[in-house]
Enzyme design. Structure first.
Site, PDB file in Angstrom:
ATOM      1  N   VAL A  14      -1.755  62.495  28.404  1.00 25.08           N
ATOM      2  CA  VAL A  14      -2.445  61.591  29.339  1.00 25.08           C
ATOM      3  C   VAL A  14      -1.661  61.474  30.651  1.00 25.08           C
ATOM      4  O   VAL A  14      -2.242  61.464  31.747  1.00 25.08           O
ATOM      5  CB  VAL A  14      -2.647  60.196  28.704  1.00 25.08           C
ATOM      6  CG1 VAL A  14      -3.309  59.239  29.682  1.00 25.08           C
ATOM      7  CG2 VAL A  14      -3.477  60.309  27.429  1.00 25.08           C
ATOM      8  N   LYS A 105      -3.800  50.931  22.716  1.00 23.11           N
ATOM      9  CA  LYS A 105      -4.687  49.988  22.010  1.00 23.11           C
ATOM     10  C   LYS A 105      -3.973  49.268  20.879  1.00 23.11           C
ATOM     11  O   LYS A 105      -4.203  48.097  20.623  1.00 23.11           O
ATOM     12  CB  LYS A 105      -5.926  50.713  21.473  1.00 23.11           C
ATOM     13  CG  LYS A 105      -5.614  51.802  20.482  1.00 23.11           C
ATOM     14  CD  LYS A 105      -6.177  53.150  20.810  1.00 23.11           C
ATOM     15  CE  LYS A 105      -5.458  53.941  21.824  1.00 23.11           C
ATOM     16  NZ  LYS A 105      -5.863  55.212  22.191  1.00 23.11           N
ATOM     17  N   VAL A 132      -9.512  51.899  25.259  1.00 23.63           N
ATOM     18  CA  VAL A 132     -10.732  51.861  24.440  1.00 23.63           C
ATOM     19  C   VAL A 132     -11.696  52.951  24.893  1.00 23.63           C
ATOM     20  O   VAL A 132     -12.126  52.966  26.054  1.00 23.63           O
ATOM     21  CB  VAL A 132     -11.430  50.483  24.547  1.00 23.63           C
ATOM     22  CG1 VAL A 132     -12.661  50.449  23.658  1.00 23.63           C
ATOM     23  CG2 VAL A 132     -10.468  49.363  24.151  1.00 23.63           C
ATOM     24  N   GLY A 134     -11.363  56.039  25.628  1.00 21.88           N
ATOM     25  CA  GLY A 134     -10.882  57.026  26.611  1.00 21.88           C
ATOM     26  C   GLY A 134     -11.534  56.902  27.965  1.00 21.88           C
ATOM     27  O   GLY A 134     -11.330  55.921  28.681  1.00 21.88           O
ATOM     28  N   GLY A 187      -6.479  71.206  15.992  1.00 20.90           N
ATOM     29  CA  GLY A 187      -5.774  70.280  16.882  1.00 20.90           C
ATOM     30  C   GLY A 187      -6.560  69.008  17.170  1.00 20.90           C
ATOM     31  O   GLY A 187      -6.162  68.194  17.998  1.00 20.90           O
ATOM     32  N   ASP A 201      -7.246  53.067  14.085  1.00 24.51           N
ATOM     33  CA  ASP A 201      -7.396  53.283  15.533  1.00 24.51           C
ATOM     34  C   ASP A 201      -8.699  52.640  16.029  1.00 24.51           C
ATOM     35  O   ASP A 201      -8.709  51.939  17.049  1.00 24.51           O
ATOM     36  CB  ASP A 201      -7.382  54.791  15.814  1.00 24.51           C
ATOM     37  CG  ASP A 201      -7.648  55.130  17.258  1.00 24.51           C
ATOM     38  OD1 ASP A 201      -6.753  54.934  18.092  1.00 24.51           O
ATOM     39  OD2 ASP A 201      -8.777  55.590  17.563  1.00 24.51           O
ATOM     40  N   LYS A 205      -9.308  49.319  18.773  1.00 27.22           N
ATOM     41  CA  LYS A 205     -10.212  49.330  19.939  1.00 27.22           C
ATOM     42  C   LYS A 205     -11.282  48.248  19.789  1.00 27.22           C
ATOM     43  O   LYS A 205     -11.625  47.559  20.752  1.00 27.22           O
ATOM     44  CB  LYS A 205     -10.847  50.710  20.079  1.00 27.22           C
ATOM     45  CG  LYS A 205      -9.828  51.809  20.364  1.00 27.22           C
ATOM     46  CD  LYS A 205     -10.441  53.204  20.177  1.00 27.22           C
ATOM     47  CE  LYS A 205      -9.398  54.292  20.362  1.00 27.22           C
ATOM     48  NZ  LYS A 205      -9.872  55.610  19.927  1.00 27.22           N
ATOM     49  N   GLY A 302      -8.416  62.819  25.299  1.00 24.71           N
ATOM     50  CA  GLY A 302      -8.177  64.020  26.100  1.00 24.71           C
ATOM     51  C   GLY A 302      -7.465  63.683  27.390  1.00 24.71           C
ATOM     52  O   GLY A 302      -7.475  62.542  27.856  1.00 24.71           O
TER      53      GLY A 302
END
Ligand code: HSE
Length: 441
Positions: A14, A105, A132, A134, A187, A201, A205, A302
């Site tokens: 990121v 998050k 949250v 992305g 991946g 996760d 969020k 991403g």
């Protein structure tokens, strides 16, 4: 006007996306923000990797505290992740009078109350659009775009890894374990995928969205968290026969008794837009009393999608840098002294519909007994399907069959009792499968 100066803590996926997008779109971003935004300092334990990304344009250090201590830095971007060191550094940055942007998050869902209070005391912003979904601007939508509404519920696919796995399971009829392995090879899934596949996760969020939607403190501890690791391919197929898709949804709802906050696999009618969100994409439906249902869709992870959200926060802070803190949008959308103590409901008190699959002996009276138990617990049947079971866990010569039941809305506590009673019947041959169902209408 001089550019606003940003220090990055962590320049992995990121962080490098943030650096690259800021540089590529600098002119456009400056026209929007009213002044330039420059990353002038980066802290990363891997200084060689950091230097490879930023070249000579920023000072690279290994120690995050050097960034925090630098009086020239206006905004600290925390991209380290986790609850430990990230919490300490964010609190130190706030104490040093820096605005903070974070994609973390987990940190905010667990320590948000402490962090937002510290930021308020110092008159700085803690911005978290990237935490949250992305690249989807859902925090902005909830805090500002929908501010006229009494929000009634939110339902979201807010974990791309699990949505990818569920999409593959459905499309190819594969079991969970097989698809998880493929996702790791591609991946999509982490080497340790626990937070994703067990719903943690998504619950982080959801906790943040719930706080903003209903004006309550962040309360991750009260969330019901259930992942997809026990889902069986057979149930995805049966759901499809009945006109449903199974998605890992984060659901938060306002009810007269309190607020529901839950993450679990959910049957959703196949005709709903959100049921057709496939692969690693994210989507969130927000239902407000004035606007009705609105849907937000996009990439939930991403490099550049998440950078898009980080930079949106940088622009917001740049625009408001000199504004009186009292006139900024509150961290949790509601004024901090107007947060409500409405309780998060225990899961037993949640109201939802159910998909049940029972593997039973195929003989007279079995279905009547099951229907009787449901009726005794005030659970109303909506639909019923019976299919021969030609395999499965039970080694037996007797004829057995899968009975699939869809129920109308009922209280979870009653359903738990009914499942315990049905499970005790000698004619029920395997653990009963229970998946919650939401019409989202
Ligand atoms: N691991 C998350 C996902 C992205 O799969 O959606 C970051 O929260």
């Amino acid at each position: 006007m001089t550019p606003i100066r940003v220090g990055l803590l962590g320049i992995g996926t990121v962080g490098s996306g943030t650096f690259n997008v800021l540089r590529r779109n600098q002119t456009e971003i400056t026209r929007r923000a009213g002044r330039g935004i420059e990353i002038t300092m980066v802290a990363d334990l891997d200084t060689a990797r950091a230097k490879a990304v930023v070249g000579d344009s920023a000072r690279v250090v290994a120690d995050a505290r050097e960034v925090i201590a630098n009086p020239d830095i206006d905004i600290v971007v925390e991209l380290i992740g986790g609850y430990g060191m990230a919490r300490t550094l964010v609190l130190e940055a706030i104490a040093a009078g820096k605005h903070v942007v974070t994609a973390n998050k987990a940190l905010l869902a667990v320590h948000g109350t402490e962090i937002f209070a510290a930021a308020r005391d110092k008159g700085v912003v803690v911005a978290f659009e990237a935490a949250v979904a992305g690249g989807i601007p859902i925090i902005k939508a909830l805090r500002e775009g929908l501010t006229a509404n009494r929000i009634q519920w939110i339902a979201g696919i807010i974990n791309g890894t699990t949505n990818f796995i569920l999409s593959e399971m459905r499309a190819k009829g594969l079991d969970f374990g097989v698809v998880l392995k493929q996702a790791q090879e591609l991946g999509y899934a982490e080497a340790d995928p626990t937070f994703d596949i067990e719903g943690v996760d998504a619950a982080h969020k959801l906790t943040l969205m719930s706080a903003i939607a209903f004006g309550i403190p962040v309360q991750f501890d009260s969330a019901h968290v259930e992942g997809i690791s026990k889902l069986q391919a057979a149930d995805i197929t049966y759901a499809e026969h009945l006109g449903y898709r199974i998605k890992l949804l984060g659901i938060t709802k306002r009810t007269s008794a309190g607020i529901e906050l839950r993450v679990h696999p959910t049957l959703v009618p196949a005709k709903r837009l959100i049921a057709n969100v496939e692969g690693a994409m994210n989507a969130v439906v927000v239902h407000g009393d004035a606007v009705g249902s609105t849907l937000y869709y996009g990439k939930g992870a991403g490099s550049e999608p998440t950078a898009s959200a980080v930079i949106a926060d940088l622009v917001d802070i740049t625009r408001l840098h000199t504004a009186d803190p009292r006139h900024r949008v509150p961290h949790l959308a509601f004024q901090h002294d107007a947060l409500s103590a409405t309780p998060i409901l225990p899961m037993d008190a949640t109201v939802t519909a159910y998909y049940l699959r029972l593997q039973v002996t195929d003989e007279a009276g079995v279905l009547a007994r099951i229907a009787g138990i449901l009726a005794e617990n005030r659970i109303s049947i909506d639909a019923l399907l019976q299919r021969p079971n030609d395999g499965g866990a039970v080694e037996s010569a007797e004829a057995r069959t899968d009975v699939i039941i869809l129920t109308h809305d009922t209280v979870e506590g009653g359903m738990n009792r009914a499942i315990t009673q049905m499970q005790a019947l000698p004619t029920v041959l395997a653990p009963i499968v229970r998946i919650r169902k939401e019409e989202l209408s």
